[in-house]
Design a protein around this motif. Sequence first.
Motif, PDB file in Angstrom:
ATOM      1  N   TRP A 257      66.294  61.773  -7.942  1.00 36.29           N
ATOM      2  CA  TRP A 257      66.685  60.347  -8.736  1.00 36.29           C
ATOM      3  C   TRP A 257      68.089  60.062  -8.430  1.00 36.29           C
ATOM      4  O   TRP A 257      68.231  58.885  -7.953  1.00 36.29           O
ATOM      5  CB  TRP A 257      66.476  60.820 -10.129  1.00 36.29           C
ATOM      6  CG  TRP A 257      66.884  59.844 -11.187  1.00 36.29           C
ATOM      7  CD1 TRP A 257      66.889  58.360 -10.703  1.00 36.29           C
ATOM      8  CD2 TRP A 257      67.218  59.726 -12.340  1.00 36.29           C
ATOM      9  NE1 TRP A 257      67.206  57.707 -12.045  1.00 36.29           N
ATOM     10  CE2 TRP A 257      67.435  58.486 -12.936  1.00 36.29           C
ATOM     11  CE3 TRP A 257      67.192  60.913 -13.530  1.00 36.29           C
ATOM     12  CZ2 TRP A 257      67.841  58.366 -14.102  1.00 36.29           C
ATOM     13  CZ3 TRP A 257      67.538  60.526 -14.699  1.00 36.29           C
ATOM     14  CH2 TRP A 257      67.810  59.394 -15.152  1.00 36.29           C
TER      15      TRP A 257
ATOM     16  N   GLY B  93      58.555  62.575 -14.332  1.00 34.54           N
ATOM     17  CA  GLY B  93      59.695  63.552 -13.806  1.00 34.54           C
ATOM     18  C   GLY B  93      59.277  64.871 -14.031  1.00 34.54           C
ATOM     19  O   GLY B  93      58.215  65.207 -14.569  1.00 34.54           O
TER      20      GLY B  93
ATOM     21  N   TYR C 270      63.494  51.826 -11.796  1.00 29.46           N
ATOM     22  CA  TYR C 270      63.369  52.721 -10.952  1.00 29.46           C
ATOM     23  C   TYR C 270      61.806  53.076 -10.594  1.00 29.46           C
ATOM     24  O   TYR C 270      61.288  52.990  -9.441  1.00 29.46           O
ATOM     25  CB  TYR C 270      64.122  53.818 -11.043  1.00 29.46           C
ATOM     26  CG  TYR C 270      64.016  55.086 -10.202  1.00 29.46           C
ATOM     27  CD1 TYR C 270      64.090  54.927  -8.796  1.00 29.46           C
ATOM     28  CD2 TYR C 270      63.562  56.437 -10.636  1.00 29.46           C
ATOM     29  CE1 TYR C 270      64.123  55.945  -7.959  1.00 29.46           C
ATOM     30  CE2 TYR C 270      63.536  57.431  -9.935  1.00 29.46           C
ATOM     31  CZ  TYR C 270      63.692  57.099  -8.455  1.00 29.46           C
ATOM     32  OH  TYR C 270      63.646  58.336  -7.800  1.00 29.46           O
TER      33      TYR C 270
ATOM     34  N   GLN D 128      68.577  56.507  -6.784  1.00 28.19           N
ATOM     35  CA  GLN D 128      69.291  55.324  -7.775  1.00 28.19           C
ATOM     36  C   GLN D 128      70.512  55.703  -8.198  1.00 28.19           C
ATOM     37  O   GLN D 128      71.002  56.149  -9.338  1.00 28.19           O
ATOM     38  CB  GLN D 128      68.373  55.056  -9.005  1.00 28.19           C
ATOM     39  CG  GLN D 128      68.718  53.913  -9.701  1.00 28.19           C
ATOM     40  CD  GLN D 128      68.074  53.832 -10.978  1.00 28.19           C
ATOM     41  OE1 GLN D 128      67.364  54.768 -11.668  1.00 28.19           O
ATOM     42  NE2 GLN D 128      67.839  52.626 -11.653  1.00 28.19           N
TER      43      GLN D 128
ATOM     44  N   GLY E  87      59.125  61.050 -10.326  1.00 24.52           N
ATOM     45  CA  GLY E  87      60.103  59.997 -10.400  1.00 24.52           C
ATOM     46  C   GLY E  87      61.645  60.545 -10.700  1.00 24.52           C
ATOM     47  O   GLY E  87      62.415  60.813  -9.953  1.00 24.52           O
ATOM     48  N   LEU E  88      61.720  60.864 -12.184  1.00 23.18           N
ATOM     49  CA  LEU E  88      62.999  61.186 -12.671  1.00 23.18           C
ATOM     50  C   LEU E  88      63.147  62.546 -12.649  1.00 23.18           C
ATOM     51  O   LEU E  88      62.677  63.504 -13.440  1.00 23.18           O
ATOM     52  CB  LEU E  88      63.194  60.728 -14.262  1.00 23.18           C
ATOM     53  CG  LEU E  88      63.032  59.077 -14.357  1.00 23.18           C
ATOM     54  CD1 LEU E  88      62.794  58.842 -15.813  1.00 23.18           C
ATOM     55  CD2 LEU E  88      64.039  58.394 -13.861  1.00 23.18           C
TER      56      LEU E  88
ATOM     57  N   GLN F   4      66.044  53.288 -16.018  1.00 19.73           N
ATOM     58  CA  GLN F   4      64.828  53.951 -15.415  1.00 19.73           C
ATOM     59  C   GLN F   4      63.508  53.476 -15.330  1.00 19.73           C
ATOM     60  O   GLN F   4      62.704  53.653 -14.294  1.00 19.73           O
ATOM     61  CB  GLN F   4      64.688  55.275 -16.604  1.00 19.73           C
ATOM     62  CG  GLN F   4      65.622  56.424 -16.711  1.00 19.73           C
ATOM     63  CD  GLN F   4      65.781  57.066 -17.915  1.00 19.73           C
ATOM     64  OE1 GLN F   4      64.992  56.520 -19.016  1.00 19.73           O
ATOM     65  NE2 GLN F   4      66.028  58.332 -18.111  1.00 19.73           N
TER      66      GLN F   4
END
Length: 406
Positions: free
Chosen positions: A49, A141, A121, A53, A85-86, A118
């Motif tokens: 992450w 995530g 993203y 980003q 993702g996160l 978030q």
Amino acid sequence: MPPIRFGVNYTPTRGWFHHWLDFDLDEVRSDLDSVAALGLDHVRVFPLWPLFQPNRTLIRPRAVDQLVSLADAAAERGLDVAVDGLQGHLSSFDFVPAWTTTWHRRNLFSDPDVLDGQAAYLETLAAALADRPNFLGMTLGNETNQFSGDPHPDPDRITPDQASAWLERMLAACERGAPGRLHLHASYDAAWYLDGHPFTPEHSATLGALTAVHAWVFNGTAQRYGRESTATAQHAAYLIELSKAWAEDPARPVWLQEVGAPAPHIPAEHGPAFVRDTVRAALDCTELWGITWWCSHDVDRALADFPELEYSLGLLTNGRQAKPQGLAFADAVREERAAPHVPAPRTLALAVESGTPCAPGGPVFEAWMRLAERGLRPACVRSERVADSAHLKDRGIAEVIQPHEV
């Protein structure tokens, strides 16, 4: 149910997840070749992450392009791709961007600006992959719930209602980016085992396309019961069955998204047996979507400061050679595909009272394992549903017993 999916959490051989800083597609291709050689059908991948980003309003196009190129390389090898993702937490390290920490310290789950960043993203990553046939979907995530409470050293405190609102908003962002894919969230076992944790069993079993469980026996299971115990061999199956107690849909799929053989709790010489026992037990659970082993390749010992067990969790060496446990996993995959196991419904269920500890050492865990030791196949049902005959019928449950009766 469709055929069971078998995959691996992809840990790059060169630079671990820091490989995104020096992305080398040829190295990735070589890694994926060694994964495909095991006969697996998917990988779960981890864009870091903070690298993707680095600023709340900057999602790096080149990084997103590299993720897409990884997915395309996987497709060339017959591998589907699930994307986290996160990241938050990976192998004892936290990965959160600078715009959420120190001078910019903001709650990851409730600050409006952080939520906007978030969501943007996650939607961006999902949209970039939406047209790839081998893209399975997004996981919000990796065990992001660990930031929300103890034992994290600097937690972002929230309530269960705030956790629910965060999950629903982030899942909606993934759906906007890639409609109809398998978008989900994944908690470490505090969601099931830690009383008062803001991410609850209901969240895991009702939000997202399917339920994900992460079954690690270093959580006290192997230490308390021993490496060759029923409790260790059946821990993943227990979590799968426990998760169904909170599912509103009896047919909701469950993904065993992380499971591994951590040394010294599972010594290397016992790794293949642990693989076989774990896979066999999981396959005997109905509604299983798939098994994704942690992890693909061992961590390079040139990298410092990992807990010792993290270096040797791979199915393959850091030099891309299959280890005994990797061969055992490949054998289990071949056997299942050659003669798929169709598990019968679990007709005996253990009642789970709200607030009753379900962790290793607790009354539910102990009772479930005693039943398993007798050769029985227990399910779990919440006490509130014991009188719901339609629910029990839908799940094939004919008898319910209380933990103290075992």
